[in-house]
Design a protein around this motif. Structure first.
Motif, short mmCIF file in Angstrom:
data_model
loop_
_atom_site.label_atom_id
_atom_site.label_comp_id
_atom_site.label_asym_id
_atom_site.label_seq_id
_atom_site.Cartn_x
_atom_site.Cartn_y
_atom_site.Cartn_z
N GLY A 282 -112.98 -60.03 -55.48
CA GLY A 282 -112.40 -60.71 -54.32
C GLY A 282 -112.64 -59.94 -53.05
N GLY A 283 -112.48 -60.63 -51.95
CA GLY A 283 -112.70 -60.02 -50.64
C GLY A 283 -112.26 -61.01 -49.58
N GLY A 284 -112.94 -60.97 -48.46
CA GLY A 284 -112.62 -61.88 -47.38
C GLY A 284 -113.52 -63.10 -47.40
N ASP B 294 -115.38 -65.59 -50.35
CA ASP B 294 -114.97 -64.92 -51.58
C ASP B 294 -113.45 -64.99 -51.75
OD1 ASP B 294 -115.09 -63.36 -53.90
OD2 ASP B 294 -115.49 -61.49 -52.85
N GLY B 295 -112.73 -64.62 -50.71
CA GLY B 295 -111.28 -64.68 -50.78
C GLY B 295 -110.76 -66.09 -50.95
N HIS C 163 -111.29 -67.16 -54.59
CA HIS C 163 -110.33 -66.50 -55.48
C HIS C 163 -108.93 -67.11 -55.31
CE1 HIS C 163 -112.14 -63.11 -57.73
NE2 HIS C 163 -113.13 -63.29 -56.85
N ARG C 164 -108.51 -67.38 -54.08
CA ARG C 164 -107.18 -67.98 -53.86
C ARG C 164 -107.11 -69.38 -54.48
NH1 ARG C 164 -108.06 -65.45 -49.06
NH2 ARG C 164 -108.74 -67.34 -47.99
#
Length: 172
Positions: free
Chosen positions: A31-33, A36-37, A40-41
């Motif tokens: 995950g990341g920003g 990608d974020g 994942h959310r």
């Protein structure tokens, strides 16, 4: 490229009804920003657990997981290159991300796939050049593969949308 098998849209990739979406992931896959974020959310905590089991991914490569809570059945996590001026093999690595993602989609049985603009966010790849590479990589793959019905280039911002539309209609 068969224009009937490709399209460019401005949308939230986490809401697309396609078989597979591609995540512009970092090499940890945890995950990341950015996209990608968001993926994942939207997919939920099971995605993080599935990614942990993959133990990372090299730049230019991709891995596949289930989509969990997403409309897409699969998430293909592609690790694009960080832009370093264009003399560090970035184009080959970016091209490889698209090719590996398409290969994994076909292996999984996906008929439709959506890509974000890999490496153009925090990795700072110039949008026009990244779009040209993406379109060319998909063109090359589709020329030898009839197992995919549709490839969607899903752009989150108008400048990315414009870059992909320009690249889509360029002739080789």
């Amino acid at each position: 490229m068969d224009q009937s098998r490709t399209r460019v849209v401005e949308a939230d990739i986490t809401r697309l009804a396609v078989d597979a979406i591609v995540n512009a992931a970092n090499s940890s896959l945890l995950g990341g920003g950015g996209v990608d974020g968001a993926i994942h959310r939207a997919a939920g905590p099971q995605l993080l657990e599935a990614c942990r089991a993959l133990c990372g991914c090299a730049t230019g490569d991709a891995r596949i997981t289930p989509g969990f809570r997403l409309p897409a059945r699969w998430v293909i996590h592609a690790v694009g290159p960080v832009w370093k001026g264009g003399e560090q093999g970035e184009a080959d690595l970016l091209r490889s991300c698209y090719r590996r993602s398409l290969e994994l989609a076909v292996e999984a049985g996906a008929r439709t796939i959506a890509f974000p603009a890999i490496s153009t966010g925090i990795y700072a790849y110039p949008k026009d050049e990244a779009a040209r590479i993406a379109i060319a990589a998909v063109r090359s793959f589709l020329s030898g593969c009839d197992l995919l019905d549709e490839v969607v280039f899903c752009c989150f911002a108008p400048d990315s949308l414009d870059a992909h539309r320009r690249a889509l209609y360029l002739r080789d």
